[in-house]
Design an enzyme around this catalytic site. Structure first.
Site, PDB file in Angstrom:
ATOM      1  N   SER A  26       0.830  -1.204   0.000  1.00 31.75           N
ATOM      2  CA  SER A  26       0.000   0.000   0.000  1.00 31.75           C
ATOM      3  C   SER A  26       0.869   1.260   0.000  1.00 31.75           C
ATOM      4  O   SER A  26       0.385   2.343  -0.299  1.00 31.75           O
ATOM      5  CB  SER A  26      -0.883   0.007   1.243  1.00 31.75           C
ATOM      6  OG  SER A  26      -0.064  -0.057   2.398  1.00 31.75           O
TER       7      SER A  26
ATOM      8  N   GLY B 297      -5.140  -0.554   6.238  1.00 28.21           N
ATOM      9  CA  GLY B 297      -5.566  -1.076   7.537  1.00 28.21           C
ATOM     10  C   GLY B 297      -7.035  -0.855   7.866  1.00 28.21           C
ATOM     11  O   GLY B 297      -7.649  -1.666   8.556  1.00 28.21           O
TER      12      GLY B 297
ATOM     13  N   CYS C 207       2.646  -7.182   1.861  1.00 30.92           N
ATOM     14  CA  CYS C 207       1.693  -6.474   2.710  1.00 30.92           C
ATOM     15  C   CYS C 207       0.815  -7.505   3.402  1.00 30.92           C
ATOM     16  O   CYS C 207       0.128  -8.285   2.722  1.00 30.92           O
ATOM     17  CB  CYS C 207       0.843  -5.561   1.831  1.00 30.92           C
ATOM     18  SG  CYS C 207      -0.478  -4.716   2.726  1.00 30.92           S
ATOM     19  N   ASN C 208       0.846  -7.513   4.721  1.00 31.85           N
ATOM     20  CA  ASN C 208       0.024  -8.466   5.473  1.00 31.85           C
ATOM     21  C   ASN C 208      -1.462  -8.188   5.284  1.00 31.85           C
ATOM     22  O   ASN C 208      -2.264  -9.096   5.108  1.00 31.85           O
ATOM     23  CB  ASN C 208       0.321  -8.367   6.969  1.00 31.85           C
ATOM     24  CG  ASN C 208       1.727  -8.786   7.326  1.00 31.85           C
ATOM     25  OD1 ASN C 208       1.965  -9.877   7.795  1.00 31.85           O
ATOM     26  ND2 ASN C 208       2.685  -7.909   7.094  1.00 31.85           N
TER      27      ASN C 208
ATOM     28  N   CYS D 208       3.169  -6.114   9.895  1.00 33.49           N
ATOM     29  CA  CYS D 208       2.923  -5.086   8.884  1.00 33.49           C
ATOM     30  C   CYS D 208       4.303  -4.726   8.339  1.00 33.49           C
ATOM     31  O   CYS D 208       5.240  -4.499   9.123  1.00 33.49           O
ATOM     32  CB  CYS D 208       2.256  -3.865   9.492  1.00 33.49           C
ATOM     33  SG  CYS D 208       2.211  -2.435   8.382  1.00 33.49           S
ATOM     34  N   THR D 209       4.430  -4.718   7.019  1.00 27.38           N
ATOM     35  CA  THR D 209       5.758  -4.535   6.425  1.00 27.38           C
ATOM     36  C   THR D 209       6.311  -3.120   6.641  1.00 27.38           C
ATOM     37  O   THR D 209       7.502  -2.890   6.432  1.00 27.38           O
ATOM     38  CB  THR D 209       5.721  -4.861   4.915  1.00 27.38           C
ATOM     39  OG1 THR D 209       4.635  -4.135   4.327  1.00 27.38           O
ATOM     40  CG2 THR D 209       5.523  -6.343   4.694  1.00 27.38           C
ATOM     41  N   HIS D 210       5.471  -2.199   7.055  1.00 34.56           N
ATOM     42  CA  HIS D 210       5.978  -0.853   7.371  1.00 34.56           C
ATOM     43  C   HIS D 210       6.796  -0.827   8.672  1.00 34.56           C
ATOM     44  O   HIS D 210       7.653   0.026   8.855  1.00 34.56           O
ATOM     45  CB  HIS D 210       4.813   0.132   7.572  1.00 34.56           C
ATOM     46  CG  HIS D 210       4.233   0.661   6.298  1.00 34.56           C
ATOM     47  ND1 HIS D 210       3.516  -0.126   5.424  1.00 34.56           N
ATOM     48  CD2 HIS D 210       4.247   1.906   5.761  1.00 34.56           C
ATOM     49  CE1 HIS D 210       3.116   0.624   4.409  1.00 34.56           C
ATOM     50  NE2 HIS D 210       3.542   1.858   4.582  1.00 34.56           N
TER      51      HIS D 210
HETATM   52  N1  DGL Z   1       2.282  -2.519   4.908  1.00 38.88           N
HETATM   53  C1  DGL Z   1       0.976  -3.009   5.090  1.00 38.88           C
HETATM   54  C2  DGL Z   1       0.953  -4.357   5.818  1.00 38.88           C
HETATM   55  O1  DGL Z   1       1.915  -5.097   5.797  1.00 38.88           O
HETATM   56  C3  DGL Z   1      -0.141  -2.135   5.572  1.00 38.88           C
HETATM   57  C4  DGL Z   1      -0.052  -0.684   5.819  1.00 38.88           C
HETATM   58  C5  DGL Z   1      -1.402  -0.001   5.581  1.00 38.88           C
HETATM   59  O2  DGL Z   1      -1.676   0.279   4.414  1.00 38.88           O
HETATM   60  O3  DGL Z   1      -2.169   0.195   6.519  1.00 38.88           O
HETATM   61  O4  DGL Z   1      -0.026  -4.713   6.401  1.00 38.88           O
END
Ligand code: DGL
Length: 261
Positions: free
Chosen positions: A10, A42, A73-74, A188-190
Site C-alpha cells: 500500500s 488497515g 503487505c500483510n 505489517c511490512t511498514h
Molecule cells: N504494509 C501493510 C501491511 O503489511 C499495511 C499498511 C497499511 O496500508 O495500513 O499490512
C-alpha cells in the site's frame, strides 16, 4: 529484457521486503508498486479492498508481465491472495502473513504479541494461524491505526513521534503469572522501519520478528536457476498508483535505487 519480480504494498512498507529480495536475487529486475492512492489499507472493508487489488493487478500484470509477484503487505495478503491466484492462475503470488509459527516456536515465556494493522489482526486468516500453530501460547493481537502512517512519515521526512510509537506498542507488553511477553511479531511490512524506535520505547527487551527475509527466500525458491543469472542492465522502477508521488516519496524510492515510472 528479462521478466521482473513485482513487489506490491500500500505504500513504502514493501521496501523492507524488496531490500531482502535484492540481496538474494541480485541479477533480477524489480518493479515496486505502492498503492498510495489506497493507503492506508488497515482501515478498508475486506471485500472492497480485495476488489480494488484484483482490479489493479489486471492492469499491472498486462503492463509489466512479471515472472512472480510478492504481495509485501500483510493486510492485503490475508484477504486477497486466494482471489489473486484464482483470477491470475498463470502468475505465482508470494504473500506475507503474520509470522505466528516462528514466534510460537521461539518463545520461551509463551507470551507472544502480534502487532499489525486493525485489518490484519481482525482477519480470520490471522486467527486460523494462531489456532494452527500457537495453541500453547498466549497470543495478544494488537491492531494499530497509526504505526504505518508514522513509518511513512519517518521514511519520507525523517521525523518520528516517539511518544506515539511508545503508546502504539504498549499493549504488546503483557505480564502474566510472573512471565512476560518475549516476542513481538511485526505483522505489517511498514513496521521494521521503526524497529529501532520500538526497541528504544519498549518497557523491556523482546525479539521483534520481521518476516522480510523469509518472504524473499520463498520467492527465490520459486525461481529456479535465479542464482546463476547475470544482470541484464534493466532498471528497477517504482510506480505510485496515485500518479502523484511528491518530492519526498520520489527521493525515498530513489534512495532505494528505483526510478519513478
Ligand atoms: N504494509 C501493510 C501491511 O503489511 C499495511 C499498511 C497499511 O496500508 O495500513 O499490512
Amino acid at each position: 529484457m528479462s521478466a521482473p519480480v513485482l513487489v506490491f504494498d500500500s505504500g513504502i512498507g514493501g521496501l523492507t521486503v524488496l531490500r531482502e529480495a535484492r540481496v538474494l536475487m541480485p541479477a533480477r529486475r524489480f518493479v515496486y508498486v505502492a498503492d498510495d492512492a489506497g493507503f492506508p489499507y488497515g482501515d478498508w472493508e475486506e471485500r472492497a479492498l480485495a476488489q480494488r487489488i484484483v482490479g489493479l493487478f489486471g492492469r499491472l500484470l498486462e503492463r509489466h508481465r512479471p515472472q512472480l509477484v510478492v504481495i509485501a503487505c500483510n493486510t492485503a495478503s490475508t484477504i486477497v491472495l486466494g482471489d489473486l491466484r484464482a483470477a491470475y492462475p498463470d502468475t505465482p503470488f508470494v504473500g506475507t502473513v503474520p509470522a505466528i509459527k516462528p514466534a510460537a516456536e521461539r518463545t520461551r515465556s509463551g507470551l507472544v504479541s502480534v502487532l499489525g494493522t486493525p485489518g490484519t489482526v481482525a482477519r480470520q486468516y490471522t486467527r486460523d494461524l494462531i489456532a494452527s500453530w500457537a495453541q500453547k501460547c498466549h497470543v495478544r493481537l494488537v491492531g494499530s491505526s497509526r504505526l504505518a502512517a508514522l513509518a511513512e512519515t519517518y521514511m519520507r521526512d525523517g521525523f518520528v513521534d516517539e511518544e506515539a510509537v511508545r503508546a502504539e506498542i504498549a499493549p504488546c507488553f503483557v505480564e502474566k503469572d510472573g512471565r512476560r511477553t518475549d516476542i513481538v511479531v511485526l505483522a505489517c511490512t511498514h513496521y521494521p522501519f521503526l524497529v529501532n524506535r520500538m526497541r528504544k520505547t519498549a518497557p523491556w527487551p523482546v525479539d521483534w520478528i520481521d518476516p522480510a527475509e523469509a518472504i524473499a527466500r520463498r520467492a527465490l525458491s520459486l525461481l529456479p536457476g535465479e542464482r546463476e543469472q547475470q544482470p541484464d542492465g534493466g532498471e528497477d522502477v517504482a510506480i505510485f498508483t496515485s500518479g502523484r508521488a511528491d518530492a519526498a516519496a520520489r527521493r525515498l524510492v530513489r534512495g532505494f535505487g528505483l526510478a519513478v515510472a
